[in-house]
Design a protein around this motif. Structure first.
Motif, PDB file in Angstrom:
ATOM      1  N   PRO A 237       0.733  -1.146   0.038  1.00 33.51           N
ATOM      2  CA  PRO A 237       0.081  -0.015   0.014  1.00 33.51           C
ATOM      3  C   PRO A 237       0.869   1.256   0.143  1.00 33.51           C
ATOM      4  O   PRO A 237       0.592   2.410  -0.523  1.00 33.51           O
ATOM      5  CB  PRO A 237      -0.829   0.001   1.220  1.00 33.51           C
ATOM      6  CG  PRO A 237      -0.812  -1.736   1.621  1.00 33.51           C
ATOM      7  CD  PRO A 237       0.305  -2.115   1.003  1.00 33.51           C
ATOM      8  N   SER A 241       0.786   4.547  -2.436  1.00 32.22           N
ATOM      9  CA  SER A 241       0.585   5.753  -2.164  1.00 32.22           C
ATOM     10  C   SER A 241       1.544   6.953  -2.903  1.00 32.22           C
ATOM     11  O   SER A 241       0.776   8.171  -2.906  1.00 32.22           O
ATOM     12  CB  SER A 241       0.886   5.757  -0.737  1.00 32.22           C
ATOM     13  OG  SER A 241      -0.002   4.929  -0.102  1.00 32.22           O
ATOM     14  N   LYS A 263       2.237   4.499   5.829  1.00 32.00           N
ATOM     15  CA  LYS A 263       2.246   3.214   4.853  1.00 32.00           C
ATOM     16  C   LYS A 263       3.510   3.200   4.266  1.00 32.00           C
ATOM     17  O   LYS A 263       4.154   2.157   3.820  1.00 32.00           O
ATOM     18  CB  LYS A 263       1.046   3.308   3.936  1.00 32.00           C
ATOM     19  CG  LYS A 263      -0.149   3.142   4.549  1.00 32.00           C
ATOM     20  CD  LYS A 263      -1.439   3.360   3.722  1.00 32.00           C
ATOM     21  CE  LYS A 263      -2.826   3.151   4.280  1.00 32.00           C
ATOM     22  NZ  LYS A 263      -2.828   1.957   5.017  1.00 32.00           N
TER      23      LYS A 263
END
Length: 283
Positions: A237, A241, A263
């Protein structure tokens, strides 16, 4: 005068008075919760092996931890509120806070017990029945607790609860008892997402505040720019991003919203040289 002389009558009166006084003290301090000699293991008479059977009163005493917490209005457990078993227990609570039920109601009480589930501090946290613990899933708190960046309040009871439970489990993950849900929730409220360690805050134009971060991690940048000597988890993730601002091969910028800092920080720990090991500890 009779007591000083030690006559048989005076001695008898003294002994009798002591016995009466002792009996009165026992009556004054008797507490049904402490008279455990009449409570025996439930066997098949009660809804659960955690419950106890009172052979004098022919009643079961509730011992289920989760159901008890729910009926006492604690906020770390949820049970179905309108079950017949719950109504039975509420109707037979004694003045000391104990809950009782007749053996004939054990089926209804057992069904009520089966609806009780501990809750955790955050929707991203998960309860594991095998450990009777909640697993920390809050990204910012998780990264901060592992010492890898982000910002949370120091010295909180929630952080202490997580560290204590995690040390007890000892599997490298972060855990806490459901009973500590309120304290851990307060820890989470204190946490704020920041840029990953070493990254810098940037504004994408003069009208924007510093709500974005630019990737500065050397291994991550090498991977993003196509250096075959480095590898990172491309399905993370944190990787998804990132946004790219294209320039020439050495001046392409990668940035992400500051809210995604945890993250991205976690993604950095996956980056390593090909054929080697990551220099930063894995989460």
């Amino acid at each position: 005068r009779g007591l000083r002389r030690g006559t048989p009558g005076s001695v008898a009166c003294l002994v009798c008075g002591a016995v009466v006084t002792l009996a009165m003290v026992q009556v004054m301090f008797r507490d049904d919760r402490m008279v455990v000699s009449k409570l025996i293991p439930a066997g098949s008479m009660c809804a659960s092996q955690d419950d106890m059977w009172d052979d004098r009163r022919a009643l079961c005493q509730m011992g289920n931890t989760y159901a008890y917490a729910y009926l006492m209005r604690h906020d770390w457990v949820m049970c179905a509120p309108n079950m017949p078993g719950a109504k039975v227990l509420r109707g037979m609570q004694d003045k000391y806070g104990n809950f009782w039920y007749k053996s004939a109601s054990r089926g209804d009480v057992r069904q009520f017990y089966n609806t009780c589930v501990p809750t955790c501090s955050d929707d991203r946290d998960t309860y594991h029945s095998s450990k009777k613990m909640c697993l920390v899933g809050n990204d910012v708190a998780r990264v901060w607790l592992q010492g890898d960046g982000q910002s949370c309040a120091h010295g909180t009871a929630g952080a202490a609860a997580v560290r204590k439970a995690s040390a007890k489990i000892g599997d490298g993950n972060l855990w806490y008892r459901p009973q500590e849900t309120t304290r851990v929730r307060e820890l989470y409220k204190s946490c704020q997402s920041t840029c990953a360690k070493g990254d810098s805050q940037v504004s994408l134009n003069s009208q924007q505040s510093l709500e974005h971060c630019e990737v500065r991690d050397p291994k991550a940048l090498a991977f993003l720019r196509g250096d075959s000597g480095y590898v990172c988890d491309d399905a993370s993730p944190g990787r998804s991003s990132l946004n790219m601002e294209r320039g020439n091969s050495r001046h392409t910028r990668f940035w992400y919203p500051r809210s995604k800092g945890a993250k991205v920080e976690a993604w950095y720990t996956s980056c390593m040289k090909q054929g080697g090991f990551s220099e930063r500890k894995k989460l």
